[in-house]
Design an enzyme around this catalytic site. Structure first.
Site, PDB file in Angstrom:
ATOM      1  N   SER A  25      -4.804   6.494  -7.938  1.00 43.05           N
ATOM      2  CA  SER A  25      -4.112   6.485  -6.755  1.00 43.05           C
ATOM      3  C   SER A  25      -2.588   7.202  -7.159  1.00 43.05           C
ATOM      4  O   SER A  25      -2.041   6.639  -8.048  1.00 43.05           O
ATOM      5  CB  SER A  25      -3.783   5.098  -6.143  1.00 43.05           C
ATOM      6  OG  SER A  25      -2.800   5.270  -5.335  1.00 43.05           O
ATOM      7  N   HIS A  43      -6.996   9.704  -5.311  1.00 48.72           N
ATOM      8  CA  HIS A  43      -6.783   8.877  -4.001  1.00 48.72           C
ATOM      9  C   HIS A  43      -5.506   9.263  -3.636  1.00 48.72           C
ATOM     10  O   HIS A  43      -4.526   9.026  -4.452  1.00 48.72           O
ATOM     11  CB  HIS A  43      -7.090   7.512  -4.642  1.00 48.72           C
ATOM     12  CG  HIS A  43      -7.065   6.333  -3.294  1.00 48.72           C
ATOM     13  ND1 HIS A  43      -8.277   6.252  -2.754  1.00 48.72           N
ATOM     14  CD2 HIS A  43      -6.185   5.445  -3.040  1.00 48.72           C
ATOM     15  CE1 HIS A  43      -7.989   5.337  -1.962  1.00 48.72           C
ATOM     16  NE2 HIS A  43      -6.512   4.761  -2.010  1.00 48.72           N
ATOM     17  N   ASP A  71      -2.818   7.789  -0.687  1.00 53.55           N
ATOM     18  CA  ASP A  71      -2.386   6.738   0.129  1.00 53.55           C
ATOM     19  C   ASP A  71      -1.666   7.196   1.186  1.00 53.55           C
ATOM     20  O   ASP A  71      -0.241   7.666   0.991  1.00 53.55           O
ATOM     21  CB  ASP A  71      -1.829   5.590  -0.725  1.00 53.55           C
ATOM     22  CG  ASP A  71      -2.986   4.830  -1.524  1.00 53.55           C
ATOM     23  OD1 ASP A  71      -3.996   4.576  -0.843  1.00 53.55           O
ATOM     24  OD2 ASP A  71      -2.922   4.589  -2.638  1.00 53.55           O
ATOM     25  N   MET A 123       0.431   5.944   4.249  1.00 52.82           N
ATOM     26  CA  MET A 123       1.048   4.869   4.956  1.00 52.82           C
ATOM     27  C   MET A 123       2.261   5.229   5.986  1.00 52.82           C
ATOM     28  O   MET A 123       3.147   6.127   5.747  1.00 52.82           O
ATOM     29  CB  MET A 123       1.757   3.731   3.953  1.00 52.82           C
ATOM     30  CG  MET A 123       0.874   3.318   2.700  1.00 52.82           C
ATOM     31  SD  MET A 123       1.619   2.149   1.859  1.00 52.82           S
ATOM     32  CE  MET A 123       0.524   2.089   0.286  1.00 52.82           C
ATOM     33  N   HIS A 164      -6.694   8.021   1.904  1.00 56.69           N
ATOM     34  CA  HIS A 164      -6.822   6.776   2.705  1.00 56.69           C
ATOM     35  C   HIS A 164      -5.837   6.405   3.499  1.00 56.69           C
ATOM     36  O   HIS A 164      -4.538   6.210   3.237  1.00 56.69           O
ATOM     37  CB  HIS A 164      -6.719   5.670   1.448  1.00 56.69           C
ATOM     38  CG  HIS A 164      -6.783   4.148   1.690  1.00 56.69           C
ATOM     39  ND1 HIS A 164      -6.392   3.251   0.976  1.00 56.69           N
ATOM     40  CD2 HIS A 164      -6.974   3.635   3.003  1.00 56.69           C
ATOM     41  CE1 HIS A 164      -6.287   2.214   1.337  1.00 56.69           C
ATOM     42  NE2 HIS A 164      -6.651   2.292   2.774  1.00 56.69           N
ATOM     43  N   MET A 217      -3.693   4.407   6.260  1.00 56.77           N
ATOM     44  CA  MET A 217      -3.168   3.075   6.475  1.00 56.77           C
ATOM     45  C   MET A 217      -2.263   3.362   7.464  1.00 56.77           C
ATOM     46  O   MET A 217      -0.937   3.166   7.446  1.00 56.77           O
ATOM     47  CB  MET A 217      -2.446   2.423   5.125  1.00 56.77           C
ATOM     48  CG  MET A 217      -3.696   1.908   4.141  1.00 56.77           C
ATOM     49  SD  MET A 217      -2.789   1.695   2.606  1.00 56.77           S
ATOM     50  CE  MET A 217      -2.892   3.180   1.675  1.00 56.77           C
ATOM     51  N   MET A 220     -10.938  -3.145   0.256  1.00 55.20           N
ATOM     52  CA  MET A 220      -9.394  -3.732   0.013  1.00 55.20           C
ATOM     53  C   MET A 220      -9.571  -4.926  -1.271  1.00 55.20           C
ATOM     54  O   MET A 220     -10.109  -6.055  -0.767  1.00 55.20           O
ATOM     55  CB  MET A 220      -8.509  -3.781   0.846  1.00 55.20           C
ATOM     56  CG  MET A 220      -8.224  -2.459   1.529  1.00 55.20           C
ATOM     57  SD  MET A 220      -7.783  -1.125   0.518  1.00 55.20           S
ATOM     58  CE  MET A 220      -6.285  -1.725  -0.267  1.00 55.20           C
ATOM     59  N   GLY A 258       1.459  -0.782  -4.236  1.00 57.69           N
ATOM     60  CA  GLY A 258       0.863  -0.544  -5.474  1.00 57.69           C
ATOM     61  C   GLY A 258       1.196  -1.713  -6.114  1.00 57.69           C
ATOM     62  O   GLY A 258       2.177  -2.539  -5.850  1.00 57.69           O
ATOM     63  N   ASP A 271     -10.386  -0.750  -4.105  1.00 55.44           N
ATOM     64  CA  ASP A 271      -8.846  -0.402  -3.998  1.00 55.44           C
ATOM     65  C   ASP A 271      -7.947  -1.496  -4.304  1.00 55.44           C
ATOM     66  O   ASP A 271      -8.036  -2.424  -3.248  1.00 55.44           O
ATOM     67  CB  ASP A 271      -8.883   0.560  -3.087  1.00 55.44           C
ATOM     68  CG  ASP A 271      -7.358   1.204  -2.898  1.00 55.44           C
ATOM     69  OD1 ASP A 271      -6.540   0.963  -3.667  1.00 55.44           O
ATOM     70  OD2 ASP A 271      -6.965   1.800  -1.735  1.00 55.44           O
TER      71      ASP A 271
END
Ligand code: DX5
Ligand code: ZN
Length: 221
Positions: A9, A34, A36, A38, A67, A69, A138, A145, A176
């Protein structure tokens, strides 16, 4: 032995040198990047969007695993597909119309998946298994992280594995959050085949040493 994939990630990478970071981690053995996303709305943190995905895309050949979020998800899905994403996952709580969002991802040529928070039921899978290419469990609450692995995730991984095997479909099972050298084998034993690791890899100076150690652990399963 299943095909195991290590997915670092970039949340824990050096953002000032992101192109170099992704090149180095792929050189050192990463199978997937990966990514992330957000939004400071669905989760209490704000990270990166399609522009950054597009910026790193030319630096690596491996799949980019986005991913999401974020809430809502539909508006941003085509942007990530155009930015070079190969896999796009989202949390069921982030979409009013889960079936439609999964189809939207596939219509844009990406693999589609759902992400399950520690307290989110796998029942969301009941009627959409045919539209799922990847399930992401998850093992921390999303947003940051460097958190500790929640052991109850192992039971949920096993349950997801049971559902995948029962479906007879080729579905990736990713985990994850808090994945380290010392717990990756337990996650694999429970049934995971794809392992996200942020701080365990980018938090260390020698990415290859960590990835090699993770693969050695996986070889014991
Ligand atoms: C958490 C993110 C994870 C995170 C993993 O919300 O989805 O991908 O970066 O980081 P570590 O491996 O440090 O728990
Ligand atoms: Zn993630």
């Amino acid at each position: 032995m299943p095909t195991y994939r290590i997915a670092p990630s970039i949340l824990s990478a050096d953002f000032a040198r992101l192109g170099e970071e992704v090149r180095n981690v792929v050189r050192d053995g990463a199978d997937i990047i990966h990514f992330d996303v957000m939004d400071n709305h669905y989760v209490p943190n704000l990270t990166i969007g399609p522009l950054v995905c597009e910026a790193i895309r030319p630096h690596v050949q491996v799949p980019i695993d986005v991913h999401l979020m974020v809430k809502p998800v539909d508006r941003i899905i085509p942007d990530f597909a155009r930015a070079g994403a190969n896999i796009i996952t989202f949390h069921p709580e982030g979409s009013e119309h889960i079936d439609r969002s999964l189809q939207l991802i596939r219509d844009h040529g990406c693999k589609a998946g759902l992400v399950f928070n520690p307290a989110t039921s796998l029942e969301y899978l009941d009627y959409v298994m045919d539209k799922i290419d990847i399930i992401l469990i998850m093992s921390v609450n999303p947003g940051f992280g460097g958190q500790s692995f929640i052991p109850q995730a192992l039971k949920k991984i096993a349950e997801a594995r049971r559902r995948i095997d029962e479906s007879g479909r080729d579905i990736m099972l990713e985990v994850d959050g808090g994945i380290k050298i010392d717990n990756i084998a337990a996650a694999a034993k429970a049934g995971a085949d794809t392992f996200v690791a942020g701080s365990a890899i980018f938090g260390k100076p020698d990415y290859k040493a960590v990835i090699d150690d993770m693969r050695a652990q996986l070889a014991t399963v």
